[in-house]
Design an enzyme around this catalytic site. Structure first.
Site, PDB file in Angstrom:
ATOM      1  N   ASN A 123     -17.289  38.422 -27.151  1.00  0.00           N
ATOM      2  CA  ASN A 123     -17.860  37.448 -26.220  1.00  0.00           C
ATOM      3  C   ASN A 123     -16.970  36.227 -26.264  1.00  0.00           C
ATOM      4  O   ASN A 123     -16.778  35.647 -27.329  1.00  0.00           O
ATOM      5  CB  ASN A 123     -19.289  37.089 -26.667  1.00  0.00           C
ATOM      6  CG  ASN A 123     -19.821  35.847 -25.978  1.00  0.00           C
ATOM      7  OD1 ASN A 123     -19.441  35.554 -24.857  1.00  0.00           O
ATOM      8  ND2 ASN A 123     -20.697  35.124 -26.651  1.00  0.00           N
ATOM      9  N   GLY A 124     -16.389  35.857 -25.124  1.00  0.00           N
ATOM     10  CA  GLY A 124     -15.505  34.692 -25.105  1.00  0.00           C
ATOM     11  C   GLY A 124     -14.292  34.989 -24.248  1.00  0.00           C
ATOM     12  O   GLY A 124     -14.303  35.906 -23.429  1.00  0.00           O
ATOM     13  N   GLU A 171     -30.046  30.619  -6.482  1.00  0.00           N
ATOM     14  CA  GLU A 171     -29.809  31.481  -7.641  1.00  0.00           C
ATOM     15  C   GLU A 171     -30.483  32.836  -7.510  1.00  0.00           C
ATOM     16  O   GLU A 171     -29.893  33.848  -7.848  1.00  0.00           O
ATOM     17  CB  GLU A 171     -30.349  30.812  -8.921  1.00  0.00           C
ATOM     18  CG  GLU A 171     -29.482  29.717  -9.467  1.00  0.00           C
ATOM     19  CD  GLU A 171     -30.087  29.085 -10.717  1.00  0.00           C
ATOM     20  OE1 GLU A 171     -29.348  28.895 -11.685  1.00  0.00           O
ATOM     21  OE2 GLU A 171     -31.291  28.770 -10.727  1.00  0.00           O
ATOM     22  N   CYS A 184     -21.861  37.118 -22.353  1.00  0.00           N
ATOM     23  CA  CYS A 184     -21.822  38.446 -22.933  1.00  0.00           C
ATOM     24  C   CYS A 184     -22.735  38.424 -24.151  1.00  0.00           C
ATOM     25  O   CYS A 184     -22.874  37.405 -24.817  1.00  0.00           O
ATOM     26  CB  CYS A 184     -20.450  38.901 -23.386  1.00  0.00           C
ATOM     27  SG  CYS A 184     -19.226  38.949 -22.077  1.00  0.00           S
ATOM     28  N   HIS A 230     -26.523  11.546   7.823  1.00  0.00           N
ATOM     29  CA  HIS A 230     -25.061  11.428   7.788  1.00  0.00           C
ATOM     30  C   HIS A 230     -24.400  12.795   7.712  1.00  0.00           C
ATOM     31  O   HIS A 230     -23.304  12.927   7.175  1.00  0.00           O
ATOM     32  CB  HIS A 230     -24.632  10.542   6.612  1.00  0.00           C
ATOM     33  CG  HIS A 230     -25.187   9.159   6.695  1.00  0.00           C
ATOM     34  ND1 HIS A 230     -24.753   8.250   7.628  1.00  0.00           N
ATOM     35  CD2 HIS A 230     -26.179   8.546   6.004  1.00  0.00           C
ATOM     36  CE1 HIS A 230     -25.443   7.120   7.499  1.00  0.00           C
ATOM     37  NE2 HIS A 230     -26.326   7.283   6.512  1.00  0.00           N
ATOM     38  N   TRP A 272     -20.648  39.894 -19.161  1.00  0.00           N
ATOM     39  CA  TRP A 272     -20.532  39.042 -17.979  1.00  0.00           C
ATOM     40  C   TRP A 272     -19.033  38.880 -17.769  1.00  0.00           C
ATOM     41  O   TRP A 272     -18.346  38.280 -18.585  1.00  0.00           O
ATOM     42  CB  TRP A 272     -21.209  37.696 -18.223  1.00  0.00           C
ATOM     43  CG  TRP A 272     -21.258  36.830 -17.010  1.00  0.00           C
ATOM     44  CD1 TRP A 272     -22.148  36.910 -15.970  1.00  0.00           C
ATOM     45  CD2 TRP A 272     -20.383  35.748 -16.697  1.00  0.00           C
ATOM     46  NE1 TRP A 272     -21.875  35.943 -15.043  1.00  0.00           N
ATOM     47  CE2 TRP A 272     -20.797  35.209 -15.459  1.00  0.00           C
ATOM     48  CE3 TRP A 272     -19.292  35.161 -17.335  1.00  0.00           C
ATOM     49  CZ2 TRP A 272     -20.162  34.142 -14.848  1.00  0.00           C
ATOM     50  CZ3 TRP A 272     -18.648  34.095 -16.727  1.00  0.00           C
ATOM     51  CH2 TRP A 272     -19.087  33.589 -15.502  1.00  0.00           C
ATOM     52  N   GLU A 294     -32.569  20.568  -7.496  1.00  0.00           N
ATOM     53  CA  GLU A 294     -33.027  21.647  -8.366  1.00  0.00           C
ATOM     54  C   GLU A 294     -33.775  22.724  -7.558  1.00  0.00           C
ATOM     55  O   GLU A 294     -33.603  23.913  -7.795  1.00  0.00           O
ATOM     56  CB  GLU A 294     -33.910  21.052  -9.480  1.00  0.00           C
ATOM     57  CG  GLU A 294     -34.551  22.033 -10.431  1.00  0.00           C
ATOM     58  CD  GLU A 294     -33.571  22.927 -11.190  1.00  0.00           C
ATOM     59  OE1 GLU A 294     -32.354  22.704 -11.128  1.00  0.00           O
ATOM     60  OE2 GLU A 294     -34.048  23.878 -11.830  1.00  0.00           O
ATOM     61  N   ARG A 324     -27.634  37.315 -20.976  1.00  0.00           N
ATOM     62  CA  ARG A 324     -26.292  36.762 -21.165  1.00  0.00           C
ATOM     63  C   ARG A 324     -25.264  37.405 -20.232  1.00  0.00           C
ATOM     64  O   ARG A 324     -24.089  37.026 -20.240  1.00  0.00           O
ATOM     65  CB  ARG A 324     -25.850  36.946 -22.618  1.00  0.00           C
ATOM     66  CG  ARG A 324     -26.782  36.271 -23.610  1.00  0.00           C
ATOM     67  CD  ARG A 324     -26.300  36.511 -25.015  1.00  0.00           C
ATOM     68  NE  ARG A 324     -25.034  35.864 -25.259  1.00  0.00           N
ATOM     69  CZ  ARG A 324     -24.880  34.608 -25.636  1.00  0.00           C
ATOM     70  NH1 ARG A 324     -25.933  33.856 -25.824  1.00  0.00           N
ATOM     71  NH2 ARG A 324     -23.695  34.100 -25.834  1.00  0.00           N
ATOM     72  N   LYS A 351     -32.620  26.621  -7.363  1.00  0.00           N
ATOM     73  CA  LYS A 351     -33.484  27.759  -7.707  1.00  0.00           C
ATOM     74  C   LYS A 351     -33.442  28.805  -6.596  1.00  0.00           C
ATOM     75  O   LYS A 351     -33.333  29.992  -6.856  1.00  0.00           O
ATOM     76  CB  LYS A 351     -34.951  27.320  -7.907  1.00  0.00           C
ATOM     77  CG  LYS A 351     -35.270  26.526  -9.137  1.00  0.00           C
ATOM     78  CD  LYS A 351     -35.229  27.300 -10.425  1.00  0.00           C
ATOM     79  CE  LYS A 351     -33.865  27.367 -11.003  1.00  0.00           C
ATOM     80  NZ  LYS A 351     -33.334  26.383 -11.850  1.00  0.00           N
ATOM     81  N   LYS A 384     -27.275  33.602 -18.219  1.00  0.00           N
ATOM     82  CA  LYS A 384     -28.132  32.558 -18.763  1.00  0.00           C
ATOM     83  C   LYS A 384     -27.340  31.589 -19.618  1.00  0.00           C
ATOM     84  O   LYS A 384     -27.605  30.397 -19.652  1.00  0.00           O
ATOM     85  CB  LYS A 384     -29.222  33.236 -19.598  1.00  0.00           C
ATOM     86  CG  LYS A 384     -30.223  32.296 -20.189  1.00  0.00           C
ATOM     87  CD  LYS A 384     -31.386  32.135 -19.254  1.00  0.00           C
ATOM     88  CE  LYS A 384     -32.277  30.997 -19.650  1.00  0.00           C
ATOM     89  NZ  LYS A 384     -32.592  30.162 -18.481  1.00  0.00           N
TER      90      LYS A 384
HETATM   91  C1  G6P Z   1     -26.144  28.659 -16.383  1.00  0.00           C
HETATM   92  C2  G6P Z   1     -27.616  29.006 -16.210  1.00  0.00           C
HETATM   93  C3  G6P Z   1     -28.377  27.781 -15.698  1.00  0.00           C
HETATM   94  C4  G6P Z   1     -28.167  26.607 -16.631  1.00  0.00           C
HETATM   95  C5  G6P Z   1     -26.675  26.313 -16.855  1.00  0.00           C
HETATM   96  C6  G6P Z   1     -26.475  25.336 -17.997  1.00  0.00           C
HETATM   97  O1  G6P Z   1     -25.565  28.425 -15.135  1.00  0.00           O
HETATM   98  O2  G6P Z   1     -27.758  30.082 -15.306  1.00  0.00           O
HETATM   99  O3  G6P Z   1     -29.756  28.079 -15.617  1.00  0.00           O
HETATM  100  O4  G6P Z   1     -28.791  25.478 -16.101  1.00  0.00           O
HETATM  101  O5  G6P Z   1     -25.982  27.511 -17.222  1.00  0.00           O
HETATM  102  O6  G6P Z   1     -26.900  25.946 -19.169  1.00  0.00           O
HETATM  103  P1  G6P Z   1     -27.445  25.184 -20.450  1.00  0.00           P
HETATM  104  O7  G6P Z   1     -27.837  26.288 -21.394  1.00  0.00           O
HETATM  105  O8  G6P Z   1     -26.307  24.365 -20.968  1.00  0.00           O
HETATM  106  O9  G6P Z   1     -28.599  24.352 -20.048  1.00  0.00           O
END
Ligand code: G6P
Length: 614
Positions: free
Chosen positions: A101-102, A494, A2, A510, A75, A487, A27, A491, A609
Site C-alpha cells: 500500500n503506497g 461522490e 489499498c 456571477h 486502489w 458538502e 480503502r 455527497k 475512504k
Molecule cells: C477521501 C474520502 C473523503 C474524505 C477525504 C479526506 O477523499 O473519500 O470522504 O473526506 O478523503 O480524508 P480524511 O480521512 O483525511 O478526512
C-alpha cells in the site's frame, strides 16, 4: 490507500484473509488478491479485478489450503485496475509474493536497472519492482529475506506498507511501513496484519502499530520482533484495542452510509461526553489544559485538510474568526504542502482528518512543523498517523466510518471545532460568559435536534426519484451554510455521479445563474439566520429563471413555501450550529438519489475512504 491483511498461525488462513479484505474494502476495490503457502508447500497467488466477491468466486475451485498468507484490496495508482496489476505480486522465481500500500516513487529507475540484469516484469505496477528487487539482492548477495528487504527498502523512495512471504520459509512474514499504516495483531500462536485493526479485532485485542521506517519480523513460535530498516531492534509497544464489532457491521441498515447518517445523534453525544459539563454548561478539552499557552497565544490558525474534512475546516474558520477573533485560513493540504506557504511559530495549524492517514495532510503537518508551528489534530481513527504526528489534538470519537462518503465524521469534526472555538473564545474573553453558556447549552441539544432532522428521511426518500434524471445540480447557502452547500454537492457527486456544484448563494449571479433552467435542481439551505432575507432574494432569482427549488427551512417558516417547489423543515438552532443539523437532509438526499439510481452507495467508483497516496 489499498488494504493489507496477513495471517500466520495454526488456523486456515483463507477465511481470515477474505474477511479481513471485506473489512478493508473501504480503502479501495479496484481488485483483490491473496497469496497463501499451501499445505503442500506451493505459493498460490489468486487475484481478480473488482471487489472481494469476485476474488472469492475465482477461488471457488482453487487450492485454498494453508495457514500463512497475505491479501490485498487495491486502489489503483500505477497500472490500470486489472487482475494482472492486482496484488500480490510474485518475484520471477515465484518463491516470493508481496502486497503493498503506497507508492514507490523511484520505481521506474529501479525497474530499468533490473531489466538490464534480465529481470522480466509481469505487471505495470511499482509494487512488482519492489519484490523483484528483494529477490535480486537476495540471490546476488546471498541474503536472508529480512536482510534483502532491508537492503531493498534502503534503495526505495516513496511510501509503503508491505508484507512479503517466502515459500521456502513458511513460518515467517516480513512486514514494513513508511508513511502508510500497518498494524500487527498478536494472538496465541498466531499473528495478524492489517492496514488498520478492523481485520484483527475478531481474534485478538493485542496490537502493535508499526512506526514509520520499521520492519516487523513475524515468525511462528517466536516473539514478534520490530526493528528499523538498519536493523536496530525497537522496543515492542503493545496496545489493547477497544473497537466494538457491532460498530463495524451494518446493524440492520441496507448500507453503512445510511447507518452512519442515523448514528449521528449518538456519535455527537460520544464526541461531547466528558468534554461538556452539562450542569455548568462548560467545555473542557484536555488539549486546552495541557497546551493552554500555545493555543491561547496563536496569532493565526491555519486549517489543513482534504475533501469533506476541508469543508468542516471552512466552518471552523467562521467559528474561530467570529467567536475568537483569531484570523484563520483554510487550505487544501495538497496545495499547502507545495506552495511554500508562510507559516510561523505563532501559528496554530489544525489538521482535520477522519482516517488520520491522508498523505497530503500528513505532509502539510510535516511542513508546518518544520516552520515551528504548533500542530493540533482533529481525527477519528485512534492511533492513526496524524494523531501521532501532531503536538496535541482531539479525537472526534464517532466510531469507525465505513461508508466511503463521509457523514458522521463531518458532524463530529464540526462539533470538535465548535468546542475548541468555544474554549478559546471564553479564555480570550471574546464572547461574554452569558453567550458562552448559551452556546454550550445549545451544542448539547444538537443530538436531539438531529433526531428530529432524521425524521425527514421518509419525505426525502419519496422526493429522491424526482432528481435521478438530473445531469447537474446546484447547492446554495450563505455564511455557515455555504460550506454545507459544498458538502451537499460533494455527497451527491461522490455516490450518485450527478455533477453538482456548491456556491455561495449571492455569488450565483456571477456565473452559475447562466446554467439554471427547469432541468437543473437547485437545493437551497435557507434556514433562519442573519442572511435569511437575502437568501430569499436568491431563491427568487432562481425561480425567475425557471429553476426548481428545494429549500431547507427552519420550522415555522411560512414564507419560503410560497415559492419553493419542495421544502424540508428543520429544527431551529444557533446559526453557527446549523450545519450540524442541515447536513442530515443533504446526506439523506444524496443517499436516496444514489440508491434510486442503483449505485453502490458504500463503495462508489474510483473513490477510496483513506487516501494514503498524494
Ligand atoms: C477521501 C474520502 C473523503 C474524505 C477525504 C479526506 O477523499 O473519500 O470522504 O473526506 O478523503 O480524508 P480524511 O480521512 O483525511 O478526512
Amino acid at each position: 490507500m489499498c488494504g493489507i491483511v496477513g495471517y500466520i498461525g495454526t488456523k486456515k488462513a483463507y477465511p481470515i484473509l477474505i474477511k479481513g479484505l471485506q473489512r478493508l474494502e473501504y480503502r479501495g476495490y479496484d481488485s483483490a488478491g491473496v497469496a497463501m503457502i499451501s499445505d503442500s508447500g506451493d505459493l498460490n497467488v489468486y487475484k481478480a479485478k473488482g471487489k472481494v466477491d469476485n476474488l472469492t468466486e475465482f477461488c471457488s475451485d482453487k487450492d485454498i489450503s494453508g495457514s500463512v498468507g497475505i491479501a490485498h484490496t487495491r486502489w489503483a495508482t500505477h497500472g490500470e485496475p486489472s487482475a494482472r496489476n492486482a496484488h500480490p505480486h510474485y518475484s520471477s522465481t515465484h518463491n516470493l509474493a508481496i502486497i503493498h500500500n503506497g507508492i514507490i516513487e523511484n520505481y521506474a529507475t529501479i525497474k530499468a536497472k533490473l531489466q538490464t540484469k534480465g529481470v522480466e516484469f509481469k505487471s505495470d505496477t511499482d509494487t512488482e519492482v519492489l519484490v523483484q528487487l528483494v529477490e535480486y539482492v537476495m540471490v546476488k548477495k546471498n541474503l536472508t529475506l529480512l536482510e534483502a528487504v532491508q537492503v531493498a527498502l534502503h534503495q526505495v523512495i516513496g511510501a509503503y506498507a508491505i508484507a512479503i512471504v517466502d515459500k521456502r520459509d513458511p513460518r515467517q512474514i516480513i512486514a514494513a511501513r513508511k508513511q502508510s499504516p500497518l498494524v500487527v495483531g498478536i494472538g496465541e500462536d498466531e499473528f495478524f496484519l492489517g492496514s488498520d485493526a478492523s481485520p484483527i479485532i475478531d481474534y485478538t485485542d493485542k496490537v502493535v502499530y508499526l512506526e514509520d521506517g520499521n520492519i516487523a519480523v513475524i515468525r511462528l513460535g517466536e516473539e514478534l520482533r520490530v526493528m528499523s530498516i538498519l536493523g536496530e531492534e525497537q522496543e515492542l509497544n503493545v496496545k489493547t484495542v477497544d473497537i466494538d464489532l457491532g460498530q463495524i457491521e451494518k446493524g440492520g441498515y441496507n448500507h453503512f452510509m445510511l447507518k452512519e447518517i442515523f448514528e449521528q445523534p449518538e456519535c455527537l453525544k460520544n464526541c461531547m461526553r466528558g468534554r461538556i459539563n452539562v450542569e455548568g454548561n462548560h467545555v473542557t478539552l484536555s488539549a486546552m489544559i495541557d497546551y493552554r499557552q500555545q493555543l491561547l497565544s496563536a496569532k493565526r490558525i491555519v486549517i489543513v485538510a482534504c475533501g469533506t474534512s476541508w469543508h468542516a475546516g471552512l466552518i471552523g474558520k467562521q467559528l474561530f474568526e467570529s467567536l475568537c477573533r483569531i484570523p484563520c485560513e483554510v487550505e487544501y493540504a495538497s496545495e499547502f504542502r507545495y506552495r511554500n506557504p508562510v507559516v510561523t511559530k505563532d501559528d496554530v495549524v489544525i489538521a482535520i482528518s477522519q482516517s488520520g492517514e491522508t498523505a497530503d495532510t500528513l505532509a502539510a503537518i510535516q511542513l508546518a512543523k518544520e516552520q515551528g508551528a504548533f500542530i493540533y489534530g482533529i481525527c477519528n481513527a485512534i492511533g492513526s498517523s496524524i494523531p501521532r504526528a501532531t503536538d496535541t489534538g482531539t479525537y472526534i470519537h464517532v466510531g469507525p466510518e465505513i461508508g466511503v462518503a463521509s457523514t458522521k465524521a463531518f458532524t463530529g469534526q464540526v462539533t470538535v471545532l465548535s468546542m475548541l472555538a468555544l474554549c478559546l473564545a471564553s479564555e480570550r474573553g471574546t464572547i461574554s460568559e452569558e453567550q458562552y453558556k448559551e452556546m454550550v447549552k445549545e451544542l448539547t441539544l444538537i443530538p436531539e435536534k438531529q433526531e428530529q432532522a432524521l425524521k425527514t428521511n421518509e419525505q426525502i426518500e419519496r422526493l429522491a426519484p424526482i432528481f435521478t434524471y438530473a445531469k447537474n445540480c446546484l447547492y446554495l447557502g450563505r455564511g455557515y451554510n455555504y460550506p454545507l452547500a459544498l458538502e451537499g454537492a460533494l455527497k451527491l457527486k461522490e455516490i450518485s455521479y450527478i455533477h453538482a456544484e456548491g456556491y455561495p448563494a449571492a455569488e450565483m449571479k456571477h456565473g452559475p445563474i447562466a446554467l439554471i433552467d427547469s432541468e437543473m435542481p437547485v437545493f437551497v439551505i435557507a434556514t433562519r439566520d442573519r442572511l435569511y432575507e437575502k437568501v430569499i432574494s436568491n431563491i427568487q432569482e432562481v425561480r425567475a429563471r425557471g429553476g426548481r427549488v428545494t429549500a431547507l427551512v427552519t420550522e415555522g417558516d411560512t414564507q419560503i413555501q410560497k415559492f419553493a417547489d419542495h421544502i424540508i423543515t428543520l429544527p431551529d438552532t444557533l446559526e453557527c450550529f446549523q450545519p450540524l443539523i442541515a447536513s442530515i437532509p443533504l446526506q439523506l438526499l444524496a443517499y436516496h438519489i444514489a440508491v434510486c439510481k442503483g449505485k453502490d452507495v458504500d463503495r462508489p467508483r474510483n473513490l477510496a475512504k483513506s487516501v494514503t497516496v498524494e
